[in-house]
Design an enzyme around this catalytic site. Sequence first.
Site, PDB file in Angstrom:
ATOM      1  N   LYS A  27      91.914  20.056   6.669  1.00 21.09           N
ATOM      2  CA  LYS A  27      92.243  20.991   7.754  1.00 21.09           C
ATOM      3  C   LYS A  27      92.005  20.345   9.118  1.00 21.09           C
ATOM      4  O   LYS A  27      92.825  20.485  10.025  1.00 21.09           O
ATOM      5  CB  LYS A  27      91.376  22.251   7.573  1.00 21.09           C
ATOM      6  CG  LYS A  27      91.682  23.368   8.527  1.00 21.09           C
ATOM      7  CD  LYS A  27      91.306  24.715   7.937  1.00 21.09           C
ATOM      8  CE  LYS A  27      89.823  24.980   7.892  1.00 21.09           C
ATOM      9  NZ  LYS A  27      89.238  25.332   9.191  1.00 21.09           N
ATOM     10  N   SER A  28      90.895  19.647   9.262  1.00 13.99           N
ATOM     11  CA  SER A  28      90.596  19.030  10.564  1.00 13.99           C
ATOM     12  C   SER A  28      91.665  18.007  10.939  1.00 13.99           C
ATOM     13  O   SER A  28      92.123  17.948  12.088  1.00 13.99           O
ATOM     14  CB  SER A  28      89.232  18.330  10.511  1.00 13.99           C
ATOM     15  OG  SER A  28      88.201  19.268  10.382  1.00 13.99           O
ATOM     16  N   ARG A  32      94.722  18.098  14.082  1.00  9.45           N
ATOM     17  CA  ARG A  32      94.829  17.000  15.037  1.00  9.45           C
ATOM     18  C   ARG A  32      96.177  16.297  14.943  1.00  9.45           C
ATOM     19  O   ARG A  32      96.727  15.858  15.950  1.00  9.45           O
ATOM     20  CB  ARG A  32      93.675  16.011  14.815  1.00  9.45           C
ATOM     21  CG  ARG A  32      92.344  16.596  15.295  1.00  9.45           C
ATOM     22  CD  ARG A  32      91.174  15.878  14.656  1.00  9.45           C
ATOM     23  NE  ARG A  32      89.885  16.266  15.212  1.00  9.45           N
ATOM     24  CZ  ARG A  32      89.193  17.357  14.832  1.00  9.45           C
ATOM     25  NH1 ARG A  32      89.676  18.173  13.901  1.00  9.45           N
ATOM     26  NH2 ARG A  32      88.019  17.616  15.379  1.00  9.45           N
ATOM     27  N   SER A 172      79.061  18.590  17.919  1.00 10.02           N
ATOM     28  CA  SER A 172      80.227  19.373  17.522  1.00 10.02           C
ATOM     29  C   SER A 172      81.492  18.571  17.751  1.00 10.02           C
ATOM     30  O   SER A 172      81.797  18.173  18.885  1.00 10.02           O
ATOM     31  CB  SER A 172      80.288  20.674  18.332  1.00 10.02           C
ATOM     32  OG  SER A 172      81.590  21.206  18.289  1.00 10.02           O
ATOM     33  N   GLN A 174      84.363  19.759  17.542  1.00 12.40           N
ATOM     34  CA  GLN A 174      85.306  20.581  18.302  1.00 12.40           C
ATOM     35  C   GLN A 174      85.094  20.372  19.797  1.00 12.40           C
ATOM     36  O   GLN A 174      86.050  20.239  20.561  1.00 12.40           O
ATOM     37  CB  GLN A 174      85.136  22.054  17.927  1.00 12.40           C
ATOM     38  CG  GLN A 174      85.510  22.319  16.484  1.00 12.40           C
ATOM     39  CD  GLN A 174      85.328  23.768  16.078  1.00 12.40           C
ATOM     40  OE1 GLN A 174      84.860  24.591  16.859  1.00 12.40           O
ATOM     41  NE2 GLN A 174      85.684  24.081  14.851  1.00 12.40           N
ATOM     42  N   ASP A 314      80.114  22.305   7.088  1.00 13.91           N
ATOM     43  CA  ASP A 314      80.925  23.329   6.412  1.00 13.91           C
ATOM     44  C   ASP A 314      80.590  23.453   4.922  1.00 13.91           C
ATOM     45  O   ASP A 314      81.096  24.354   4.250  1.00 13.91           O
ATOM     46  CB  ASP A 314      82.412  23.007   6.556  1.00 13.91           C
ATOM     47  CG  ASP A 314      82.887  23.217   7.984  1.00 13.91           C
ATOM     48  OD1 ASP A 314      82.230  23.958   8.739  1.00 13.91           O
ATOM     49  OD2 ASP A 314      83.926  22.624   8.344  1.00 13.91           O
ATOM     50  N   LYS A 341      79.635  30.218  12.997  1.00 11.61           N
ATOM     51  CA  LYS A 341      80.898  29.872  12.313  1.00 11.61           C
ATOM     52  C   LYS A 341      81.706  31.155  12.089  1.00 11.61           C
ATOM     53  O   LYS A 341      81.487  32.150  12.761  1.00 11.61           O
ATOM     54  CB  LYS A 341      80.592  29.143  11.003  1.00 11.61           C
ATOM     55  CG  LYS A 341      79.900  27.797  11.200  1.00 11.61           C
ATOM     56  CD  LYS A 341      80.796  26.815  11.919  1.00 11.61           C
ATOM     57  CE  LYS A 341      80.125  25.467  12.110  1.00 11.61           C
ATOM     58  NZ  LYS A 341      80.901  24.579  12.983  1.00 11.61           N
ATOM     59  N   ARG A 345      76.717  32.275   8.812  1.00 13.39           N
ATOM     60  CA  ARG A 345      76.636  31.828   7.406  1.00 13.39           C
ATOM     61  C   ARG A 345      75.209  31.764   6.871  1.00 13.39           C
ATOM     62  O   ARG A 345      75.016  31.829   5.650  1.00 13.39           O
ATOM     63  CB  ARG A 345      77.341  30.477   7.237  1.00 13.39           C
ATOM     64  CG  ARG A 345      78.838  30.622   7.335  1.00 13.39           C
ATOM     65  CD  ARG A 345      79.593  29.348   7.052  1.00 13.39           C
ATOM     66  NE  ARG A 345      81.024  29.636   7.131  1.00 13.39           N
ATOM     67  CZ  ARG A 345      81.947  28.762   7.481  1.00 13.39           C
ATOM     68  NH1 ARG A 345      81.611  27.515   7.781  1.00 13.39           N
ATOM     69  NH2 ARG A 345      83.222  29.116   7.522  1.00 13.39           N
ATOM     70  N   ARG A 387      84.874  30.578   3.662  1.00 11.36           N
ATOM     71  CA  ARG A 387      83.925  29.742   2.901  1.00 11.36           C
ATOM     72  C   ARG A 387      82.883  30.585   2.156  1.00 11.36           C
ATOM     73  O   ARG A 387      82.411  30.184   1.094  1.00 11.36           O
ATOM     74  CB  ARG A 387      83.246  28.716   3.810  1.00 11.36           C
ATOM     75  CG  ARG A 387      84.256  27.759   4.447  1.00 11.36           C
ATOM     76  CD  ARG A 387      83.652  26.465   4.897  1.00 11.36           C
ATOM     77  NE  ARG A 387      84.546  25.802   5.825  1.00 11.36           N
ATOM     78  CZ  ARG A 387      85.641  25.114   5.480  1.00 11.36           C
ATOM     79  NH1 ARG A 387      85.973  24.977   4.213  1.00 11.36           N
ATOM     80  NH2 ARG A 387      86.418  24.556   6.389  1.00 11.36           N
TER      81      ARG A 387
HETATM   82  C1  S3P Z   1      85.696  21.002  12.860  1.00 11.82           C
HETATM   83  C2  S3P Z   1      84.423  20.827  13.273  1.00 11.82           C
HETATM   84  C3  S3P Z   1      83.288  21.611  12.778  1.00 11.82           C
HETATM   85  C4  S3P Z   1      83.619  22.406  11.540  1.00 11.82           C
HETATM   86  C5  S3P Z   1      84.966  23.025  11.614  1.00 11.82           C
HETATM   87  C6  S3P Z   1      86.031  21.975  11.824  1.00 11.82           C
HETATM   88  C7  S3P Z   1      86.749  20.175  13.461  1.00 11.82           C
HETATM   89  O1  S3P Z   1      82.872  22.465  13.812  1.00 11.82           O
HETATM   90  O2  S3P Z   1      82.642  23.391  11.309  1.00 11.82           O
HETATM   91  O3  S3P Z   1      85.251  23.722  10.430  1.00 11.82           O
HETATM   92  O4  S3P Z   1      87.844  20.085  12.881  1.00 11.82           O
HETATM   93  O5  S3P Z   1      86.503  19.594  14.513  1.00 11.82           O
HETATM   94  P1  S3P Z   1      81.830  21.929  14.899  1.00 11.82           P
HETATM   95  O6  S3P Z   1      82.210  20.537  15.175  1.00 11.82           O
HETATM   96  O7  S3P Z   1      81.960  22.774  16.108  1.00 11.82           O
HETATM   97  O8  S3P Z   1      80.500  22.046  14.217  1.00 11.82           O
END
Ligand code: S3P
Length: 430
Positions: A27-28, A32, A172, A174, A314, A341, A345, A387
């Site tokens: 997914k990540s 991107r 993070s 993100q 995750d 999240k 969780r 999840r």
């Molecule tokens: C992700 C980063 C993670 C993760 C999320 C996907 C990403 O979050 O929990 O499911 O794709 O960058 P954080 O980086 O904010 O912890």
Amino acid sequence: MVDHDGQRLRVSGPTVLRGALRVPGDKSISHRALLLAGLAEGTSLVRGISAGEDVARTRAAVEALGADVDQLEDGTLRIGGRGGRLAEPAGVLDVGNSGTGVRLLAGLASAQPFLTVLAGDASVGRRPMDRVAVPLRLMGAAIDGRDGGRLTPLVIRGGGLVGIHYDSPVASAQVKSAILLAGLGAEGETVVREPRRSRAHTEEMLLACGADIEVDVSQSRVRVRPCVLEPHDWYVPGDPSQAAFWLCLAAGTPGSDLVVEDLYLGPSRAGFLDVLARMGADLDVDEGSGRVAVRGSELVGTEVAPEEVPGLVDEVPALAVAAALARGRSRFCGVAELRVKESDRVATITSELAKMGVFVDADADELIVEGGRPLRGAHCESYGDHRIAMAMATAGLAAHGETVVEGMDAVPTSYPGFVEDLVRLTAEGG
Ligand code: S3P
């Protein structure tokens, strides 16, 4: 026995998992690939993209920002990028349930000289956006939102950014990625440093697009300078976060025998396999091909240190299921990030495992699971969190008697074929 109507799943255990599978594309990486292809100058291809709803939202957002996206017969996406100059979207970009979608898009939109409005569902509406809004404002973006600009919807007037040197208070990906994406369109250099290294997809993928980027792994620091990205042909490997549900359950159920092919096992994504190995799991990991095989065995509890958490953030719900099956106490330290999240969780996994007779205790940033007693079937809730739904479904397969998981409609955000895979792996086991 498995019964599923999209909303409610009913399973009976205990059972084992047997067989081989591929899980959905990561997914990540999928998010991107869409964003970078939309920014690049020219045509990119994306093979193996996640079929989950979160990624579909990001695809729609990239299209609304002016990129051409079409799907070829074999499912590959062909994306005509905009050479760094996106188009002002006509309406609100709705990210659905996706925290990654909203935060990465906030970074992307901040570098564009127009107005972007980002909104999502109720869960996204509770998640902290100041962690991206603060650094993006320091770069020059005007960002407002509910609660003084801390919550979605976010209203972003971008453009005219200047690079910053930013020490992120949280590890993070993100946050790091939002800043790096903004930095591609900012004047001068942008540097992000994290307290611990988070997943590295953005850096890896920007390098593949010829970006002017430098990574200092020892300092958890990344520097980027403005540039136009080259297009790239992406292949998205399997998502280790989805595989974790099967691997954690199989590892702790003697008689299970499972192979997952083609997983992404790069930096800060495979930490759960190290934890399983420490618990005594019978694992065979081939980093080259991303193939992971596991045979069920008797696990023992372990301690997960705060430094490890960014590499398995995750996977804690899945690991908590393994911990419930393991003999003795497991402690997950430094898990406060799990509270922000898709659900809290720490709270949701605690309440749902307790319903199965597992002793679970939690405080602000720690989760303790006393494992080794037989799990008993229970009536569980997903709290709208994919999840938690998948963790409880797999716990249900290990539990004696019937387990019902309510709120399975959360699962397709990341893993539309989850129940089909569950049916197949348990049938092969039966
Ligand atoms: C992700 C980063 C993670 C993760 C999320 C996907 C990403 O979050 O929990 O499911 O794709 O960058 P954080 O980086 O904010 O912890």
